[in-house]
Enzyme design. Sequence first.
Site, PDB file in Angstrom:
ATOM      1  N   GLY A   1     -19.996 -12.954   9.353  1.00 25.18           N
ATOM      2  CA  GLY A   1     -19.225 -13.890   8.540  1.00 25.18           C
ATOM      3  C   GLY A   1     -18.126 -14.573   9.337  1.00 25.18           C
ATOM      4  O   GLY A   1     -17.474 -13.940  10.177  1.00 25.18           O
TER       5      GLY A   1
ATOM      6  N   GLY B   1     -20.242  -1.681   4.090  1.00 22.22           N
ATOM      7  CA  GLY B   1     -20.561  -1.328   2.700  1.00 22.22           C
ATOM      8  C   GLY B   1     -19.576  -1.935   1.721  1.00 22.22           C
ATOM      9  O   GLY B   1     -18.845  -2.872   2.063  1.00 22.22           O
TER      10      GLY B   1
ATOM     11  N   HIS C   1     -21.004 -10.534   1.563  1.00 23.87           N
ATOM     12  CA  HIS C   1     -22.123  -9.860   2.233  1.00 23.87           C
ATOM     13  C   HIS C   1     -23.453 -10.440   1.749  1.00 23.87           C
ATOM     14  O   HIS C   1     -24.387 -10.628   2.538  1.00 23.87           O
ATOM     15  CB  HIS C   1     -22.100  -8.360   1.925  1.00 23.87           C
ATOM     16  CG  HIS C   1     -20.859  -7.646   2.365  1.00 23.87           C
ATOM     17  ND1 HIS C   1     -19.952  -7.135   1.472  1.00 23.87           N
ATOM     18  CD2 HIS C   1     -20.370  -7.367   3.594  1.00 23.87           C
ATOM     19  CE1 HIS C   1     -18.961  -6.551   2.134  1.00 23.87           C
ATOM     20  NE2 HIS C   1     -19.195  -6.679   3.427  1.00 23.87           N
TER      21      HIS C   1
ATOM     22  N   VAL D   1     -17.074 -16.791   1.924  1.00 25.42           N
ATOM     23  CA  VAL D   1     -17.241 -16.908   0.471  1.00 25.42           C
ATOM     24  C   VAL D   1     -15.911 -16.533  -0.184  1.00 25.42           C
ATOM     25  O   VAL D   1     -15.285 -15.534   0.192  1.00 25.42           O
ATOM     26  CB  VAL D   1     -18.360 -15.983  -0.039  1.00 25.42           C
ATOM     27  CG1 VAL D   1     -18.487 -16.042  -1.554  1.00 25.42           C
ATOM     28  CG2 VAL D   1     -19.685 -16.354   0.624  1.00 25.42           C
TER      29      VAL D   1
ATOM     30  N   GLN E   1     -13.153   2.218  14.540  1.00 24.49           N
ATOM     31  CA  GLN E   1     -12.565   0.878  14.427  1.00 24.49           C
ATOM     32  C   GLN E   1     -11.368   0.831  13.475  1.00 24.49           C
ATOM     33  O   GLN E   1     -10.755  -0.213  13.314  1.00 24.49           O
ATOM     34  CB  GLN E   1     -13.625  -0.166  14.065  1.00 24.49           C
ATOM     35  CG  GLN E   1     -14.053  -0.191  12.622  1.00 24.49           C
ATOM     36  CD  GLN E   1     -15.181  -1.195  12.394  1.00 24.49           C
ATOM     37  OE1 GLN E   1     -16.250  -1.095  12.987  1.00 24.49           O
ATOM     38  NE2 GLN E   1     -14.940  -2.177  11.542  1.00 24.49           N
TER      39      GLN E   1
ATOM     40  N   LEU F   1     -20.448  -3.682  -0.852  1.00 30.96           N
ATOM     41  CA  LEU F   1     -20.993  -5.045  -0.734  1.00 30.96           C
ATOM     42  C   LEU F   1     -20.511  -5.960  -1.850  1.00 30.96           C
ATOM     43  O   LEU F   1     -20.449  -5.577  -3.011  1.00 30.96           O
ATOM     44  CB  LEU F   1     -22.525  -4.992  -0.735  1.00 30.96           C
ATOM     45  CG  LEU F   1     -23.149  -4.147   0.381  1.00 30.96           C
ATOM     46  CD1 LEU F   1     -24.680  -4.227   0.313  1.00 30.96           C
ATOM     47  CD2 LEU F   1     -22.666  -4.568   1.764  1.00 30.96           C
TER      48      LEU F   1
ATOM     49  N   SER G   1     -13.692  -6.419   0.875  1.00 29.17           N
ATOM     50  CA  SER G   1     -13.781  -5.103   0.216  1.00 29.17           C
ATOM     51  C   SER G   1     -12.385  -4.565  -0.053  1.00 29.17           C
ATOM     52  O   SER G   1     -12.192  -3.752  -0.959  1.00 29.17           O
ATOM     53  CB  SER G   1     -14.554  -4.133   1.108  1.00 29.17           C
ATOM     54  OG  SER G   1     -15.780  -4.713   1.485  1.00 29.17           O
ATOM     55  N   ARG G   2     -11.397  -5.016   0.732  1.00 35.48           N
ATOM     56  CA  ARG G   2     -10.028  -4.514   0.559  1.00 35.48           C
ATOM     57  C   ARG G   2      -9.334  -5.126  -0.661  1.00 35.48           C
ATOM     58  O   ARG G   2      -8.311  -4.612  -1.096  1.00 35.48           O
ATOM     59  CB  ARG G   2      -9.210  -4.774   1.819  1.00 35.48           C
ATOM     60  CG  ARG G   2      -9.676  -3.934   2.995  1.00 35.48           C
ATOM     61  CD  ARG G   2      -8.734  -4.068   4.178  1.00 35.48           C
ATOM     62  NE  ARG G   2      -8.992  -3.068   5.200  1.00 35.48           N
ATOM     63  CZ  ARG G   2      -9.840  -3.226   6.202  1.00 35.48           C
ATOM     64  NH1 ARG G   2     -10.504  -4.343   6.318  1.00 35.48           N
ATOM     65  NH2 ARG G   2     -10.021  -2.263   7.079  1.00 35.48           N
TER      66      ARG G   2
END
Length: 286
Positions: A148, A32, A38, A177, A62, A34, A187-188
């Site tokens: 990815g 998520g 993504h 990307v 994880q 995104l 996302s981080r």
Amino acid sequence: MAVLAKTIAETRERLAAARAAGATVGLVPTLGALHAGHVSLIRAAREETDFVAVSVFVNPPQFSDRSDLEAYPRTLDADLDVCRRERVDLVFAPSAAEMYPDAFGTTVRVGGMGEKMCGAFRPGHFDAVCTVVAELFGIVRPDVAYFGEKDAQQLAIVRRMTADLNLPVRIRACPTVRDPDGLALSSRNARLSADERRHALALGRALVEARKRIEAGDRDARALAEAVRDRLEAAEGLDLEYVSAVDPDTLEDVDRIRDRILMAVAARVGPARLIDNIVLRNLEAE
Ligand code: AMP
């Protein structure tokens, strides 16, 4: 369009209907939050398959670090908007209890490929990734699954698992990307201050330098990795974890570059752990 399914039963039902109508199925597994990285996977799936499913699941096992799990961004409403815009057919966003009911007892164990590089710093991480990916493959039964190159070790390990277990899924890799300044989207990145973000740019820059040297004919993988390490150890605001020069499929260390090389790095920058890599293939053999 972009139906939200929170249960395995509903997901199965929707997919059964799509398959009965003759559709091929593409799956994009995500945590998520995104972003354009993504979206590039979703677009590849949209182009190549008839029915696109995106899973949004922050998979607790994880995360080796509880604070990382708790701080991980959760933005389901915005993710649904992205999926609607990209004409995704189904978003599977289960709860942890849906994925791991009380009786759940199986973990996929990855061999040595999961113990080096990121695995050395995140014990059990790739076992947990493979377990959830195998479960998602079982639920969605995709024809093609999209991953990815940004997570190059994950990609190699998922390919290995899929081949080893003869899972009937084709794994498609999509290029990393980046923001215009070279930072790989993650996302981080949202957790970085302006200064930290500037410090993080050193990762991509060191890899660009290595790429230039390889393209100019430098074939000494160890010396190249050493140069990247020196550069990143000297960089401000960056706590380097590793620099690895390995075969992109087997993740075995490479001394002398022949046709393919994955140069991968990981570092902590402020509150975030960031990874980046370059993959060079089809280099002229000596
Ligand atoms: P994540 O949500 O971070 O687990 O990522 C889900 C999928 O998107 C993984 O296959 C990642 O490799 C891929 N991905 C994440 N960031 C990027 C990026 N910057 N470029 C391309 N793919 C990415």
